[in-house]
Write an enzyme that holds these catalytic residues in place. Sequence first.
Site, PDB file in Angstrom:
ATOM      1  CD  GLU A  96      74.180  16.377  51.030  1.00 56.78           C
ATOM      2  OE1 GLU A  96      74.718  17.479  50.850  1.00 56.78           O
ATOM      3  OE2 GLU A  96      72.939  16.217  50.988  1.00 56.78           O
ATOM      4  CB  CYS A 109      69.170   9.525  57.366  1.00 57.89           C
ATOM      5  SG  CYS A 109      68.605   9.487  55.648  1.00 57.89           S
ATOM      6  CB  CYS A 120      61.656  10.234  42.573  1.00 57.65           C
ATOM      7  SG  CYS A 120      61.686   8.429  42.690  1.00 57.65           S
ATOM      8  CB  CYS A 123      63.661  12.852  45.348  1.00 55.07           C
ATOM      9  SG  CYS A 123      65.138  12.390  46.277  1.00 55.07           S
ATOM     10  N   GLY A 167      70.387   7.556  46.828  1.00 54.84           N
ATOM     11  CA  GLY A 167      70.421   6.292  46.115  1.00 54.84           C
ATOM     12  C   GLY A 167      69.257   5.372  46.434  1.00 54.84           C
ATOM     13  CD  GLU A 168      65.565   1.608  45.486  1.00 57.53           C
ATOM     14  OE1 GLU A 168      65.634   0.628  46.254  1.00 57.53           O
ATOM     15  OE2 GLU A 168      64.677   2.497  45.582  1.00 57.53           O
ATOM     16  CB  CYS A 341      62.131  13.343  53.733  1.00 60.90           C
ATOM     17  SG  CYS A 341      61.601  12.062  52.608  1.00 60.90           S
TER      18      CYS A 341
END
Length: 349
Positions: A96, A109, A120, A123, A167-168, A341
């Site tokens: 996304e 974004c 987390c 999230c 993702g990180e 977010c």
Amino acid sequence: MNAIVEKKEIRNLSVEDLKKVLIAEGEPAFRAKQISEWLWMKSARSFEEMTNLPKALREKLNERFSLNVVNIHQSQHSSDKTIKNTFRLADNNIIEGVLIPTPERMTACVSSQVGCSLTCKFCATGYMERKRNLDAGEIYDQVVLIDQQAKLNYGIPLSNIVYMGMGEPLLNYANVLRSIDRLTAPDGLNMSPKRITVSTAGIAKMIKKLGDDQVKFNLALSLHAANDVKRNEIMPINEQNTLKALAEALKYYFIKTKNPVTYEYILFDNFNDGLEDAAELAKFCKHLPCKVNIIEYNPISFASFQNAEEDKTEAFANYLRKQGVITNIRRSRGKDIDAACGQLAIKEK
């Protein structure tokens, strides 16, 4: 498996790699620069579009390489003009990305991984498994598609990019940095790195690597608690990357880059929204030049957290400001379509 996925993705080759391939095939080396421009300046989505290449070369490229472009699968429009996209990748994975229009800027974004491994607790993406990293080209495509969407819907091109989707980013370090290089290079999209922000949950050794690489883009740290006990509770990554380790890494990063850091801080009701929490955050902010973005929490079905009350949010922000910390309160965008977010999660199979 689909043959297109088995072929080597051409955008994973450097210009030098392309030159070697072309020379080995008996083609002139200058064609590598032409191909690169089609891929990264003109955002070509097929070899057929590369009209200044001989037809025989285009056919040869098509036989040998894939161009695994990303496509918009679905788009949802929020009442506040935010647009959330599900993108389908060449291997049928779904990610996304969001277009966030405000009076001041037009922001994309974007995601850096399919899913996420960090778990987390607040999230939605953290409740998905991480399937794989995205290639630089797949990140680039999200930007191109969202830019087209901004122009089509609002007549305004993208001004900013935030790596705050799924993702990180620092666990996909090489591809994220290569995508930013292609977005900012004169022979790419030529965007300013100062308009790009990479957000991390906090991986100390990779933050130091950003410093060693002297990156020019902005860095944001998802902090959400300035003591280890609370941060461990909501962000398991903190157990290996304590606040002390992060503070040291961020100081190193600042010495190397001279870039101030943004701390993102979601206020959860009766968890991290008291003045004692604000005092801990203000103390953490003393390590280096920074600002704090207080973020409204967007509840998800997986977790029981609630957004802090308005008066506590204002009191928290005012406390930080009195301590000399630049503080902004960010209102969520796209909540009604789960585009805000912490809400990005693929609901379909």
